[in-house]
Write a protein that holds these residues in place. Structure first.
Motif, short mmCIF file in Angstrom:
data_model
loop_
_atom_site.label_atom_id
_atom_site.label_comp_id
_atom_site.label_asym_id
_atom_site.label_seq_id
_atom_site.Cartn_x
_atom_site.Cartn_y
_atom_site.Cartn_z
N PHE A 10 0.85 -1.20 0.00
CA PHE A 10 0.00 0.00 0.00
C PHE A 10 0.88 1.24 0.00
CE2 PHE A 10 -1.79 3.56 2.38
CZ PHE A 10 -2.92 3.82 1.64
N ILE A 11 0.46 2.24 -0.76
CA ILE A 11 1.16 3.52 -0.76
C ILE A 11 0.13 4.63 -0.92
CG2 ILE A 11 1.58 3.43 -3.26
CD1 ILE A 11 4.25 4.88 -2.71
N ALA A 12 0.28 5.70 -0.15
CA ALA A 12 -0.66 6.82 -0.20
C ALA A 12 -0.57 7.50 -1.56
CB ALA A 12 -0.36 7.82 0.91
N PRO A 13 -1.68 8.06 -2.06
CA PRO A 13 -1.70 8.66 -3.41
C PRO A 13 -0.65 9.74 -3.61
CG PRO A 13 -3.93 8.44 -2.57
CD PRO A 13 -3.02 8.10 -1.44
N ASP A 14 -0.51 10.64 -2.61
CA ASP A 14 0.46 11.72 -2.78
C ASP A 14 1.89 11.20 -2.79
OD1 ASP A 14 -0.15 11.10 -0.06
OD2 ASP A 14 1.08 12.79 0.57
N GLU A 15 2.16 10.18 -1.96
CA GLU A 15 3.50 9.59 -1.93
C GLU A 15 3.79 8.86 -3.24
OE1 GLU A 15 6.17 6.39 0.66
OE2 GLU A 15 4.16 6.96 1.35
N LEU A 16 2.76 8.23 -3.81
CA LEU A 16 2.92 7.54 -5.08
C LEU A 16 3.39 8.50 -6.17
CD1 LEU A 16 2.22 4.87 -6.81
CD2 LEU A 16 0.14 6.11 -7.39
N LEU A 17 2.74 9.66 -6.25
CA LEU A 17 3.09 10.61 -7.30
C LEU A 17 4.42 11.29 -7.02
CD1 LEU A 17 -0.39 12.20 -8.00
CD2 LEU A 17 0.84 10.53 -9.37
N GLN A 18 4.79 11.36 -5.77
CA GLN A 18 6.05 12.01 -5.42
C GLN A 18 7.24 11.09 -5.68
OE1 GLN A 18 6.09 13.59 -1.46
NE2 GLN A 18 8.13 14.47 -1.65
N THR A 19 7.09 9.80 -5.36
CA THR A 19 8.22 8.87 -5.48
C THR A 19 8.18 8.04 -6.77
OG1 THR A 19 7.02 7.16 -4.21
CG2 THR A 19 8.41 8.71 -2.98
N LYS A 20 6.97 7.85 -7.32
CA LYS A 20 6.76 7.07 -8.55
C LYS A 20 7.52 5.73 -8.53
CE LYS A 20 5.76 10.96 -11.65
NZ LYS A 20 5.77 12.04 -10.66
N PRO A 21 7.18 4.87 -7.58
CA PRO A 21 7.86 3.57 -7.48
C PRO A 21 7.54 2.67 -8.68
CG PRO A 21 5.94 3.60 -6.06
CD PRO A 21 6.11 5.00 -6.58
N ILE A 22 8.45 1.79 -9.01
CA ILE A 22 8.25 0.84 -10.12
C ILE A 22 7.34 -0.29 -9.63
CG2 ILE A 22 9.38 -0.80 -11.65
CD1 ILE A 22 11.87 0.95 -11.52
#
Length: 448
Positions: A10-22
């Protein structure tokens, strides 16, 4: 692939867009609760996604998702496939208790049907009517209440049965409805706040009290030290919604104008608190609401920073609102370099534009800046002279300031982050693009 090599994280939406994990596959649950620009960014970066959401009831703001996002998605991703679940999975399809609950709490409230020409033609202002629903009138006019509340349910994912309960029981809450040819097309849910006594305000400011039902006055007296805001009367816009087929025609502004006319003489100021997006900031500022505060943390569900906007109505409120706006003008630059550094540059620009004075006199441009845009000296040597250029450009026209300039100067993004966000190959290319846009800005300023 071995089962033990598969992980679900799980990853928070804002963190997803900030870190853009593969990842191999991205799942987005309750997507209607996220701002549409955030969903679009996810789609633009990730090509294998499963997006699920509720589009009816209180769990998601379905219409914004259905009317705005889905058409964009099918156009932007030609191979996208959609599936709709009609049969309930948690109860029998014809369960009488569920039917009663849906009807009682307006879970099944539907948007008003519009004649086909109405959505295409310009709005006839003379056909608009405005009325107020309080607890008594709401319960006696069920059909119009259903239509008005359906707008709120479909526009705001945080609308809940509690809002209906408060409306029917509260002495401070009202629902204003706008109709067009007698069809409900807009609604505003408001709450009367403020007029607290001085002893209570002092306890609030010292962190010893936080009375319920006074969100904005408490916030302003506590975080900005403005006792006058809590002493005076406030009408807070909790929710505002326009029929999705009529959005963009000025009905939201019409409702706020009507609300102001009703409140003048009785209320000192209007207020609103919302998750800041570029579109919303521009809407409220266009309607004479000025920013006075941006929150220090993101909302967990929407990934946005809460912001408070005020519209003074009485002469007594004008002075402290001016002071609050000046405080915001001083603090927003710090916020964009610190806890709110990760907001979209377009949003940062809108917030700065709301805060800046529009009556700046011309300023001289340091020779260092002129040399820098032509390849001379270093970025750090000109950094102290760049922020005033943004303020001056905004006093002329917002369009002269690019998102790249905002990200580099106002938000102090690293060249690595700039290159990644704007799609440059690396630091060298990012800085060269910045020099070029800064050169264009100087040309505009020197011609004025």
């Amino acid at each position: 692939m071995p089962a033990d090599s598969v992980t679900l994280e799980f990853i928070a939406p804002d963190e997803l867009l900030q870190t853009k994990p593969i990842c191999d596959l991205l799942f987005v649950d309750e997507a209607a609760a996220l701002p549409i620009p955030m969903l679009k960014q996810m789609v633009e970066h990730y090509h294998r996604m499963v997006i699920s959401t509720t589009i009816h009831g209180y769990e998601g703001c379905g219409r914004g998702f259905s009317v705005k996002f889905l058409p964009w998605l099918t156009e932007y991703r030609k191979g996208a496939k959609s599936y709709h679940l009609d049969t309930p999975i948690r109860w029998s399809q014809y369960d009488l208790l569920e039917q009663w609950a849906a009807s009682t709490f307006l879970l099944n409230a539907e948007l008003s049907s519009l004649p086909e020409p109405m959505a295409k033609e310009p709005i006839r202002r003379e056909a608009l009517t405005w009325e107020c629903f309080d607890a008594a009138s709401a319960s006696s006019n069920r059909e119009r209440l259903d239509a008005a509340f359906a707008l709120l349910v479909n526009a705001h994912y945080q609308t809940s049965p509690n809002d209906l309960m408060w409306l029917l029981n509260s002495k401070t809450m009202k629902l204003y409805v706008m109709s067009y040819d007698d069809i409900v097309v807009g609604s505003i849910l408001v709450n009367r706040e403020g007029q607290l006594d001085r002893d209570l305000i002092e306890r609030v400011q010292l962190g010893r009290a936080r009375p319920a039902g006074h969100l904005v006055p408490i916030e302003l007296s506590n975080h900005l030290g403005l006792s006058s805001a809590a002493l005076q009367s406030c009408l807070r816009v909790m929710r505002i919604a326009v029929h999705p087929l009529l959005q963009g025609k000025g009905l939201g502004s019409e409702m706020l104008t009507a609300l102001s006319q009703v409140a003048i003489g009785d209320i000192d100021y209007l207020a609103t608190n919302f998750g800041a997006t570029t579109e919303l900031v521009r809407f409220w500022n266009t309607n004479e609401f000025v920013p006075v505060r941006i929150g220090s943390a993101k909302d967990k569900s929407s990934g946005t920073y809460s912001s408070t906007f005020i519209r003074p109505l009485s002469t007594e409120s004008i002075e402290w609102v001016h002071e609050a706006r000046n405080q915001f003008g001083s603090s927003i630059h710090f916020a964009l370099r610190s806890h709110a550094q990760d907001v979209e540059p377009s949003l940062a620009l809108s917030l700065i534009d709301c805060a800046e004075s529009k009556s700046l006199s011309s300023i001289s441009v340091s020779p260092l800046v002129s040399n820098y845009v032509r390849g001379g000296n270093s970025f750090n040597s000109v950094r102290p002279f760049l922020a005033p250029l943004i303020a001056l450009a905004l006093s002329i026209n917002t369009s002269h300031v690019s998102q790249l300039i905002v990200a580099v100067v106002a938000q102090e993004w690293s060249w690595t982050k700039v290159a990644e966000y704007f799609g440059y190959a690396g630091k060298k290319q990012a800085e060269q693009a910045f020099r070029e846009e800064l050169s264009q800005l100087l040309t505009v300023l020197q011609c004025k």
